[in-house]
Write a protein that holds these residues in place. Structure first.
Motif, PDB file in Angstrom:
ATOM      1  N   ARG A  44      34.092  50.684  28.984  1.00 23.36           N
ATOM      2  CA  ARG A  44      34.908  50.005  27.968  1.00 23.36           C
ATOM      3  C   ARG A  44      36.321  49.887  28.492  1.00 23.36           C
ATOM      4  NH1 ARG A  44      33.075  53.229  22.532  1.00 23.36           N
ATOM      5  NH2 ARG A  44      30.894  52.746  22.728  1.00 23.36           N
ATOM      6  N   CYS A  94      40.127  50.054  34.748  1.00 21.15           N
ATOM      7  CA  CYS A  94      40.506  49.136  33.664  1.00 21.15           C
ATOM      8  C   CYS A  94      41.822  48.427  33.971  1.00 21.15           C
ATOM      9  CB  CYS A  94      40.583  49.882  32.341  1.00 21.15           C
ATOM     10  SG  CYS A  94      38.968  50.384  31.720  1.00 21.15           S
ATOM     11  N   GLU A 140      41.099  37.198  34.325  1.00 19.29           N
ATOM     12  CA  GLU A 140      40.920  36.651  32.982  1.00 19.29           C
ATOM     13  C   GLU A 140      39.436  36.482  32.645  1.00 19.29           C
ATOM     14  OE1 GLU A 140      42.136  32.668  30.514  1.00 19.29           O
ATOM     15  OE2 GLU A 140      43.478  33.377  32.084  1.00 19.29           O
ATOM     16  N   GLN A 141      39.003  37.104  31.582  1.00 20.25           N
ATOM     17  CA  GLN A 141      37.637  37.035  31.059  1.00 20.25           C
ATOM     18  C   GLN A 141      36.575  37.207  32.141  1.00 20.25           C
ATOM     19  OE1 GLN A 141      37.519  33.341  28.868  1.00 20.25           O
ATOM     20  NE2 GLN A 141      38.462  34.288  27.091  1.00 20.25           N
ATOM     21  N   PRO A 142      36.578  38.354  32.817  1.00 22.06           N
ATOM     22  CA  PRO A 142      35.591  38.554  33.871  1.00 22.06           C
ATOM     23  C   PRO A 142      34.198  38.793  33.295  1.00 22.06           C
ATOM     24  CG  PRO A 142      36.770  40.573  33.499  1.00 22.06           C
ATOM     25  CD  PRO A 142      37.434  39.528  32.636  1.00 22.06           C
ATOM     26  N   CYS A 143      33.224  38.534  34.116  1.00 21.22           N
ATOM     27  CA  CYS A 143      31.834  38.863  33.800  1.00 21.22           C
ATOM     28  C   CYS A 143      31.512  40.135  34.571  1.00 21.22           C
ATOM     29  CB  CYS A 143      30.922  37.721  34.231  1.00 21.22           C
ATOM     30  SG  CYS A 143      29.176  38.067  33.976  1.00 21.22           S
ATOM     31  N   TRP A 144      31.149  41.194  33.850  1.00 20.30           N
ATOM     32  CA  TRP A 144      30.860  42.479  34.472  1.00 20.30           C
ATOM     33  C   TRP A 144      29.398  42.540  34.896  1.00 20.30           C
ATOM     34  CZ3 TRP A 144      34.445  46.302  35.352  1.00 20.30           C
ATOM     35  CH2 TRP A 144      35.684  46.145  34.734  1.00 20.30           C
ATOM     36  N   SER A 186      41.096  45.825  36.672  1.00 17.62           N
ATOM     37  CA  SER A 186      40.335  44.669  36.188  1.00 17.62           C
ATOM     38  C   SER A 186      41.124  43.776  35.240  1.00 17.62           C
ATOM     39  CB  SER A 186      39.055  45.136  35.493  1.00 17.62           C
ATOM     40  OG  SER A 186      39.361  45.810  34.275  1.00 17.62           O
ATOM     41  N   MET A 235      35.011  31.405  37.118  1.00 16.64           N
ATOM     42  CA  MET A 235      34.518  32.670  36.624  1.00 16.64           C
ATOM     43  C   MET A 235      34.701  33.737  37.696  1.00 16.64           C
ATOM     44  SD  MET A 235      30.648  33.976  35.761  1.00 16.64           S
ATOM     45  CE  MET A 235      30.427  33.018  34.312  1.00 16.64           C
TER      46      MET A 235
END
Length: 65
Positions: free
Chosen positions: A64, A41, A48-52, A44, A1
């Motif tokens: 967004r 954006c 892959e599928q980061p947690c903000w 980032s 993650m």
């Protein structure tokens, strides 16, 4: 993650990408405007599928990508 931590300020936002061990992978500071948001954006998108994690998000921060 991968965690993308954002520290928002009135004129800039600083973002840091951390791996699962808390190792800094990269960091960026962008202006708090449309161009800065686009840069953030784009920056980032490589994670892959980061947690903000956005400091102060409870007070209405909107991001967004």
């Amino acid at each position: 993650m991968i965690i993308l931590g954002i520290d928002p300020h009135p004129s800039t936002h600083t973002a840091v990408a951390l791996d699962a061990r808390g190792v800094v992978l990269d960091a960026v500071t962008v202006q708090n405007d449309a161009d800065g948001l686009n840069h953030l954006c784009t920056w980032s998108a490589r994670f892959e599928q980061p947690c903000w994690a956005i400091e102060g998000a409870g007070i209405g921060t909107l991001l967004r990508c």
